[in-house]
Design a protein around this motif. Structure first.
Motif, PDB file in Angstrom:
ATOM      1  N   PHE A  28       0.859  -1.203   0.000  1.00 37.47           N
ATOM      2  CA  PHE A  28       0.000   0.000   0.000  1.00 37.47           C
ATOM      3  C   PHE A  28       0.895   1.255   0.000  1.00 37.47           C
ATOM      4  CE2 PHE A  28       1.055  -0.387   4.406  1.00 37.47           C
ATOM      5  CZ  PHE A  28       1.096   0.913   4.889  1.00 37.47           C
ATOM      6  N   THR A  29       0.254   2.372  -0.318  1.00 37.72           N
ATOM      7  CA  THR A  29       0.966   3.675  -0.287  1.00 37.72           C
ATOM      8  C   THR A  29      -0.037   4.798  -0.008  1.00 37.72           C
ATOM      9  OG1 THR A  29       2.405   5.179  -1.500  1.00 37.72           O
ATOM     10  CG2 THR A  29       0.711   4.092  -2.780  1.00 37.72           C
ATOM     11  N   PHE A  30       0.450   5.858   0.687  1.00 39.10           N
ATOM     12  CA  PHE A  30      -0.371   7.044   0.956  1.00 39.10           C
ATOM     13  C   PHE A  30      -0.375   7.942  -0.280  1.00 39.10           C
ATOM     14  CE2 PHE A  30       0.560   5.952   5.401  1.00 39.10           C
ATOM     15  CZ  PHE A  30      -0.692   6.123   5.988  1.00 39.10           C
ATOM     16  N   SER A  45      -3.664   3.779  -1.506  1.00 39.06           N
ATOM     17  CA  SER A  45      -3.760   2.815  -2.601  1.00 39.06           C
ATOM     18  C   SER A  45      -3.144   1.483  -2.155  1.00 39.06           C
ATOM     19  CB  SER A  45      -3.035   3.327  -3.851  1.00 39.06           C
ATOM     20  OG  SER A  45      -3.666   4.483  -4.349  1.00 39.06           O
ATOM     21  N   LYS A  46      -3.867   0.305  -2.458  1.00 40.61           N
ATOM     22  CA  LYS A  46      -3.401  -1.028  -2.063  1.00 40.61           C
ATOM     23  C   LYS A  46      -3.316  -1.911  -3.310  1.00 40.61           C
ATOM     24  CE  LYS A  46      -5.977  -0.675   2.295  1.00 40.61           C
ATOM     25  NZ  LYS A  46      -7.044  -1.295   3.125  1.00 40.61           N
ATOM     26  N   ASN A  47      -2.430  -2.919  -3.250  1.00 40.16           N
ATOM     27  CA  ASN A  47      -2.327  -3.843  -4.378  1.00 40.16           C
ATOM     28  C   ASN A  47      -3.419  -4.915  -4.332  1.00 40.16           C
ATOM     29  OD1 ASN A  47      -1.303  -5.177  -2.182  1.00 40.16           O
ATOM     30  ND2 ASN A  47       0.347  -6.196  -3.322  1.00 40.16           N
ATOM     31  N   THR A  48      -3.908  -5.202  -3.076  1.00 42.48           N
ATOM     32  CA  THR A  48      -5.024  -6.136  -2.899  1.00 42.48           C
ATOM     33  C   THR A  48      -5.941  -5.582  -1.832  1.00 42.48           C
ATOM     34  OG1 THR A  48      -3.807  -7.405  -1.236  1.00 42.48           O
ATOM     35  CG2 THR A  48      -3.616  -8.141  -3.557  1.00 42.48           C
ATOM     36  N   ASP A  49      -7.068  -6.168  -1.681  1.00 39.74           N
ATOM     37  CA  ASP A  49      -8.035  -5.728  -0.676  1.00 39.74           C
ATOM     38  C   ASP A  49      -7.722  -6.427   0.642  1.00 39.74           C
ATOM     39  OD1 ASP A  49     -10.108  -4.628   0.617  1.00 39.74           O
ATOM     40  OD2 ASP A  49     -11.671  -5.864  -0.321  1.00 39.74           O
TER      41      ASP A  49
END
Length: 643
Positions: free
Chosen positions: A22-24, A52-56
């Motif tokens: 994830f990233t802010f 933002s995340k790569n997966t849930d």
């Protein structure tokens, strides 16, 4: 087998951890309902994280909200929003808000946002007394319980029919303030209130006014009375007596003082009255003050005393300061009495004639517009008032009448033409004017040149200019002035500086000698050429003829005072050289002659040369001894305007 399972589990965990990324994107803070909130209204501060995340997958967020750099709210949530609720906003909630979000070791910050809670709470005012005496102190306390320092408090003392008196007290560390008021003379029923202020980004914000607090005032003593005997109108030399008294509620530390012009005349302590007497003089006129003091309370009574006095001897002087007046100008005088009870009547005299009566306080003015040439200038004035039977008279003032300069004129000896090297006397005179007179002599060129100045106790002066030169030729005038401060200028005269008779004679002799020499040379050249042409016999004949011709041509013959000059020229009555063709001999007329033109010129500084044919000759010869002597002994010739 167990070891293989452990390896498989660890590899799976590592693969799972590598899959949670994830990233802010940003962290922001906002306010509801707006960044400007009314005092007492609800307000919410919201911190939002955009991630933002790569997966849930679930992510724990640590939210922290700061106000003016101080922590005010903290929470942990798996949601991307956190709310800081303020049910009733106060002015102390005004400030800069920002938030931070921390998740799984990562940290992000929002921008700062300014929130303004408009309006302050109403302050509370209390007084330590409800009833006081004049001179006592009232202590007041004003409080803003819901506000946060720094604050400013304003206390107001309200009296009927007067503007409130205000005191300002800043408080940096507390939300209340205390102040003391002294109860003054004349304070009967007092009202007090207060209000507060705080500084916001846009300026200062004020609270409402507090409740009004009522304080009743009592008098410790009444206002004093002041009387004089026998009356307040006293004649100089009479005995005058003062009495000051009061009524006191409590005879404790009370003092009565009698003053005049800040000077204490008498005082008593712990008594209800004061007496004072003196012999009246004019200096005793004025305002007297009876003052009663007890602690901080002071009450006064005023009384004006009038001591009548006769007038003193007046002084008479000129307003301008100088005892002089210009003829035709007005003269303003002032008559002044140092002492005397107004009104004073002043009478002005010119000689023995009354010119004006004026009633005034201590002085009067008189304007004499009729100043004549024969005025003796003897002025005086009288002064009198209703408090004296006599009349005082000033000393006699003598005023000098200054006559302005009129009709300046300039003359000279000799007049018109002056010989080089001789002396000239310039006479400047005026028709009338008061002495002393300043005379100035000028020569007019492209600018005014001052040549000589002198002060004379006379209506004329003579300036002797020594050894005149040719450059002294020009236009001259003089100016005269006196204390009337008016410069009067004469008409100009013109002086021509010419050559002396002997100088002209020398020039004439030089010119004649030059002409004779030129003629002799020409004759010699002519005979010499002829001799060569005709041979020895003609040469001998020419040799015999030449001396005779030369002797004949150079012989000077007197003729009516003119001089004769050789080479075929004589001088006419206009001092010009003329050709004398009739003087040629017959031999010279028949002779075959070659001519060479000879130009002889003599420069004269005053006249242009006269040209005749190819020869230019000019000579000016002054008349001889008799004329020179007559010119030297000529009498004074002045300008037609000279006196």
């Amino acid at each position: 087998m167990y070891l293989a399972l452990l390896v498989i589990f660890l590899q799976c965990s590592e693969l799972y951890a590598q899959g949670k990324v994830f990233t802010f994107n940003r962290v922001e803070i906002r306010v509801q309902p707006s960044v400007k909130v009314k005092n007492g209204a609800p307000m919410s501060i919201i911190c939002h994280a955009d991630i933002s995340k790569n997966t849930d997958f679930q992510l724990k967020h640590n939210f922290t909200i700061f106000k003016d750099g101080k922590l005010v709210f903290m929470t942990v949530s798996d949601k991307e929003d956190a709310r800081y609720e303020i049910p009733m906003a106060k002015s102390s909630d005004t400030g800069d808000y920002e938030c931070t979000v921390k998740a799984d070791g990562k940290l992000s910050f929002s921008n700062s946002i300014y929130v303004w809670v408009a309006g302050m709470t109403k302050p509370i005012l209390t007084a330590d007394k409800k009833e006081v005496l004049e001179g006592e102190v009232v202590k007041l306390r004003c409080e803003l319980p819901e506000e946060v320092p720094p604050l400013e408090f304003f206390f107001r003392k309200i009296k009927t029919n007067s503007a409130p008196k205000e005191k300002r007290v800043p408080e940096r560390n507390q939300n209340f303030s205390e102040v003391e008021y002294y109860v003054e003379e004349g304070d009967n029923i007092l009202q007090f209130d207060c209000f507060g202020k705080r500084q916001v980004r846009s300026g200062w914000e004020s609270s409402q006014h507090s409740n009004k607090t009522l304080v009743t005032v009592k008098e410790p003593f009444i206002k004093p009375t002041l009387i004089t005997g026998p009356s307040s109108n006293v004649t100089e030399g009479d005995q005058i007596e003062f009495e000051c008294s009061t009524v006191v509620a409590q005879m404790r530390d009370i003092e009565i003082i009698l003053q005049k012009n800040r000077t204490i005349l008498n005082s008593v302590r712990d008594k209800k009255f004061l007496k004072y007497s003196t012999v009246a003089t004019q200096e005793d006129s004025g305002e007297y003050l009876c003052k009663v003091e007890q602690g901080a309370v002071s009450k006064t009574t005023k009384l004006n005393v009038f001591v009548s006095a006769p007038v003193s001897k007046p002084t008479l002087s000129v307003v301008s300061g100088s005892p002089e007046v210009i003829l035709g100008k007005p003269l303003q005088l002032i008559c002044h009495s140092v002492m005397g009870t107004p009104p004073i009547t002043f009478t002005f005299y010119k000689g023995d004639e009354i010119r004006k009566n004026v009633t005034n306080d201590t002085y009067a003015m008189f304007l004499d517009e009729d100043i004549g040439l024969n005025d003796n200038g003897r002025y005086k004035c009288d002064a009198r008032n209703n408090h004296s039977s006599g009349v005082k008279t000033s000393n006699i003032l003598n005023v000098t009448v200054i006559v302005p300069i009129r009709n300046a004129s300039l003359g000279s000896v000799p007049y018109g033409e002056v010989e080089v090297g001789s002396d000239t006397a310039f006479l400047c005179s005026v028709k009338e004017g008061s002495w002393p007179i300043d005379f100035k002599f000028f020569k007019k060129t492209d600018h005014e040149v001052l040549l000589h100045e002198v002060r004379e106790y006379s209506d004329r002066t003579i300036w002797h200019k020594k050894t005149m030169k040719r450059k002294d030729t020009g236009t001259y005038y003089c100016m005269a002035s006196n204390r009337a401060s008016m410069d009067v200028r004469s008409r100009p005269i013109t002086i021509h500086v010419i050559l002396a008779a002997w100088q002209k004679g020398v020039i004439a002799a030089f010119v004649l000698t030059a002409i004779a020499g030129a003629g002799a040379i020409a004759l010699w050249w002519f005979l010499h050429k002829k001799k060569k042409a005709k041979g020895p016999s003609m040469e001998m004949s020419g040799s015999a003829l030449a001396p005779n011709l030369t002797s004949e041509k150079l012989t000077r013959q007197p003729s009516d005072g003119n001089y004769y000059s050789g080479s075929g020229y004589i001088e006419d009555n206009e001092n010009h050289m003329k050709s004398t063709d009739e003087s040629k001999g017959p031999d010279l007329e028949s002779a075959e002659v070659d001519y060479t033109e000879v130009e002889v010129s003599t420069l004269d500084p005053h006249r242009a040369p006269e040209q005749k044919g190819t020869e230019t000759v000019y000579s000016e010869i002054r008349k001889t001894n008799n004329d020179s002597m007559e010119n030297r002994h000529s009498r004074i010739y002045g300008h037609p305007d000279a006196t």
